[in-house]
Scaffold this motif. Sequence first.
Motif, mmCIF file in Angstrom:
data_model
loop_
_atom_site.group_PDB
_atom_site.id
_atom_site.type_symbol
_atom_site.label_atom_id
_atom_site.label_comp_id
_atom_site.label_asym_id
_atom_site.label_seq_id
_atom_site.Cartn_x
_atom_site.Cartn_y
_atom_site.Cartn_z
ATOM 1 N N PRO A 139 11.302 -23.927 2.525
ATOM 2 C CA PRO A 139 11.979 -23.711 3.809
ATOM 3 C C PRO A 139 12.107 -22.229 4.148
ATOM 4 N N LEU A 140 11.480 -21.395 3.351
ATOM 5 C CA LEU A 140 11.440 -19.956 3.564
ATOM 6 C C LEU A 140 9.988 -19.558 3.802
ATOM 7 N N ARG A 141 9.739 -18.833 4.893
ATOM 8 C CA ARG A 141 8.386 -18.342 5.172
ATOM 9 C C ARG A 141 8.148 -17.103 4.313
ATOM 10 N N VAL A 142 7.159 -17.181 3.462
ATOM 11 C CA VAL A 142 6.843 -16.061 2.581
ATOM 12 C C VAL A 142 5.488 -15.498 2.999
ATOM 13 N N LEU A 143 5.532 -14.353 3.659
ATOM 14 C CA LEU A 143 4.313 -13.635 4.015
ATOM 15 C C LEU A 143 4.070 -12.601 2.927
ATOM 16 N N VAL A 144 2.963 -12.728 2.246
ATOM 17 C CA VAL A 144 2.681 -11.851 1.107
ATOM 18 C C VAL A 144 1.907 -10.634 1.601
ATOM 19 N N ALA A 145 2.347 -9.461 1.168
ATOM 20 C CA ALA A 145 1.614 -8.223 1.436
ATOM 21 C C ALA A 145 0.796 -7.877 0.194
ATOM 22 N N ALA A 146 -0.453 -7.536 0.392
ATOM 23 C CA ALA A 146 -1.359 -7.282 -0.724
ATOM 24 C C ALA A 146 -1.058 -5.925 -1.355
ATOM 25 N N PRO A 147 -0.685 -5.895 -2.625
ATOM 26 C CA PRO A 147 -0.313 -4.623 -3.266
ATOM 27 C C PRO A 147 -1.436 -3.593 -3.193
ATOM 28 N N SER A 148 -1.089 -2.410 -2.714
ATOM 29 C CA SER A 148 -2.087 -1.369 -2.474
ATOM 30 C C SER A 148 -2.162 -0.351 -3.593
ATOM 31 N N CYS A 149 -1.150 -0.301 -4.422
ATOM 32 C CA CYS A 149 -1.061 0.790 -5.395
ATOM 33 C C CYS A 149 -0.840 0.241 -6.789
ATOM 34 N N VAL A 150 -1.907 -0.220 -7.355
ATOM 35 C CA VAL A 150 -1.922 -0.733 -8.733
ATOM 36 C C VAL A 150 -2.992 0.060 -9.474
ATOM 37 N N PRO A 151 -2.592 1.137 -10.165
ATOM 38 C CA PRO A 151 -1.234 1.665 -10.314
ATOM 39 C C PRO A 151 -0.791 2.442 -9.075
ATOM 40 N N SER A 152 0.507 2.817 -9.068
ATOM 41 C CA SER A 152 1.026 3.558 -7.919
ATOM 42 C C SER A 152 0.539 4.994 -7.909
ATOM 43 N N ALA A 153 0.223 5.534 -9.083
ATOM 44 C CA ALA A 153 -0.214 6.930 -9.180
ATOM 45 C C ALA A 153 -1.339 7.018 -10.212
ATOM 46 N N PRO A 154 -2.570 6.768 -9.798
ATOM 47 C CA PRO A 154 -3.693 6.794 -10.753
ATOM 48 C C PRO A 154 -3.787 8.133 -11.476
ATOM 49 N N GLY A 155 -4.005 8.053 -12.761
ATOM 50 C CA GLY A 155 -4.111 9.258 -13.576
ATOM 51 C C GLY A 155 -2.793 9.756 -14.108
ATOM 52 N N LEU A 156 -1.666 9.266 -13.525
ATOM 53 C CA LEU A 156 -0.349 9.688 -13.972
ATOM 54 C C LEU A 156 0.359 8.588 -14.755
ATOM 55 N N GLU A 157 -0.184 7.383 -14.736
ATOM 56 C CA GLU A 157 0.397 6.244 -15.427
ATOM 57 C C GLU A 157 -0.713 5.223 -15.651
ATOM 58 N N MET A 184 1.833 3.553 -1.681
ATOM 59 C CA MET A 184 2.685 4.447 -2.452
ATOM 60 C C MET A 184 1.972 5.698 -2.949
ATOM 61 N N ASP A 185 0.652 5.631 -3.043
ATOM 62 C CA ASP A 185 -0.107 6.785 -3.526
ATOM 63 C C ASP A 185 -0.225 7.798 -2.391
ATOM 64 N N MET A 186 0.891 8.455 -2.109
ATOM 65 C CA MET A 186 0.924 9.403 -0.997
ATOM 66 C C MET A 186 -0.049 10.552 -1.211
ATOM 67 N N ALA A 187 -0.111 11.028 -2.446
ATOM 68 C CA ALA A 187 -1.026 12.132 -2.740
ATOM 69 C C ALA A 187 -2.466 11.721 -2.488
ATOM 70 N N GLY A 188 -2.803 10.473 -2.845
ATOM 71 C CA GLY A 188 -4.164 9.992 -2.607
ATOM 72 C C GLY A 188 -4.495 9.882 -1.133
ATOM 73 N N VAL A 189 -3.516 9.435 -0.336
ATOM 74 C CA VAL A 189 -3.733 9.349 1.115
ATOM 75 C C VAL A 189 -3.939 10.734 1.705
ATOM 76 N N LEU A 190 -3.067 11.673 1.333
ATOM 77 C CA LEU A 190 -3.117 13.005 1.936
ATOM 78 C C LEU A 190 -4.341 13.797 1.486
ATOM 79 N N SER A 191 -4.822 13.521 0.284
ATOM 80 C CA SER A 191 -6.008 14.245 -0.202
ATOM 81 C C SER A 191 -7.304 13.556 0.182
ATOM 82 N N GLY A 192 -7.197 12.372 0.781
ATOM 83 C CA GLY A 192 -8.394 11.644 1.191
ATOM 84 C C GLY A 192 -9.164 11.053 0.038
ATOM 85 N N SER A 193 -8.465 10.551 -0.974
ATOM 86 C CA SER A 193 -9.182 9.952 -2.106
ATOM 87 C C SER A 193 -9.960 8.736 -1.628
#
Length: 605
Positions: A139-157, A184-193
């Motif tokens: 009875p709850l509508r669950v719209l799933v968002a596809a995880p974009s940052c697995v991991p959230s910070a590549p190379g750091l974890e 979540m990978d803000m650095a990746g977005v800003l650097s154009g990875s």
Amino acid sequence: MIPAIDTPITAETRRAAVRAARGEAPFDLLLTGATLVDVALGELRPADIGITGGLIASVHPPGTRRDATEVHDLSGRFLAPGFVDSHLHFESSFMAPADYASVVVPHGTLTTVWDPHELANVLGVPGVRWAVERSRGLPLRVLVAAPSCVPSAPGLELAGAEIGPEEMAEMLAWPEVSGVAEVMDMAGVLSGSPRMEGIVAAGMAAGKNVNGHARDLIGPALQAYAAAGVTSDHEIMGPEDFLQKLRAGLTVELRGSHDAVLPGVVAAINALPALPPNLVTCTDDIFPDELVEKGGLRDTLARLVRYGLPPIHALKMATLHAALRLKRDDIGLVGPGRRAEIVVLSDLPGMVVERVYVAGRLAARDGTMLEPLPRDLPADSPRDTVRIPPQPASAFTLRPHGVREGQVRLPVVGGARVVHWAEMEVTVRDGVAVLPPGHAFIAILHRHGRRDPAPVVCLADGWGEPRGAIATTISHDNHNLLVIGRDPADLAAAANALIACGGGMAVARGGVAEAVMPLPIAGLLAETPPDETAAAFARLRAAADAVMDWKPPFRVFRGVTGISLACNPGPHPTDLGISDGGTGVLVDPAEPLRAASLPEGVAGA
């Protein structure tokens, strides 16, 4: 039996609604005597609601129709659309979808946008598929968002899996997936990875929302982040960045999990000439005891009103604005042709939910489902995900490289939720660093079986002097095993308790685990019913209170699960070292600091 919220609306259902609206047939259900909260016009007005099947057939002046199979007199009440929680993680409440639904539906939340990136960071795409399958028929509508940052910070974890553009395109093709989850990978977005460019491009190509995580981004960095194709953010830390993000055109998902931020943001909203249409509400993260006690998004709305936001504004953000964001014109408004998802409020400013209608039928009353939901946790649910052997207490000592005796300067994670780089001169005896007063150890153990699980131990000065240790396998967003404390015996006891039970949270004191909350499904979710989960967590929280001196708003229990969030700026402990998502710096916590040994801008350089 309570119907699934997305029961198909057939052509015959719509034809029947048309006939009922014209007065050629009776309604199935007529709601009378209430005041409608019209979130389109921003007004309160008396109205009766005629429902046929799962559709609202008519919203008409009170008393003008009496023909209905069933009539519910709601005099003195207020009718609002079902609430939409625009961004959340079920895993933070330790509940699988059916359990979560049984708690929040009676409090008015009927649509959720679930980012299962905790499950994905442990299990990868199969974890997202599990989330989708467990969300059906509720009875709850669950719209799933596809995880974009697995991991959230590549190379750091190192998380349990990796998701790139190819996996993102696969998930976006699923009909249950509403968009790209918080980028979540803000650095990746800003650097154009290439990885992040590909992930964002996949979302835009699919015509689905690309959701953001713009922590501490302002000015040119914020403009660049939005220019990359990201269209929302929930990482609001105060009125100024809130306004900057609205002005950048982002949909701001104002979250209830950071209560200290809300009064200032409400004041900023009230100072605007109009309520921005790109403003919605969400919960983000709620622990189970708070969820069961307060009802989730309902509580967020009540607090916003308490801080001065007009109730209709709060409801508009949680209904119509959210529906527009989701590109859904079948929900978000009590109007003809919309799905019959209606919340009955007995107290409008207090957001007290008395009844909830789902698919045109009464589903919940006075905070309880009218019928219990079947609990669906099959035997093949992902368990046994903590792949670490038991650890001795000696593994939780900090051993500076190349130093047996004497003094040495080491990097330090300063602060709690808001962190900064620091350093400390410590004494080394027999190769082991002596913990200075006012400091603690934070240790991370890789738990996914992809590298050596030996603890990575670092110094922290934002947590005072714990009188025991707290361990968790919910540690955003790599979800490795994290433990914080001073005494290696306590650290080992807490960590080993979680290794033994397959994950969860634990508190140890005097070398003994005093409280353990098993979360056997992926080390994130409980198998117990919601009330039992909430009670168990309350006991664990009380045990944590006895070993830690909290200092709100940042040194709080919730902060333990977020201190390892490597994508955020500043130092965060991970299984690879101390990372900084703002600069991409990765520092070995056992490496003595020397002149120019750290990049410019980091303490000790």
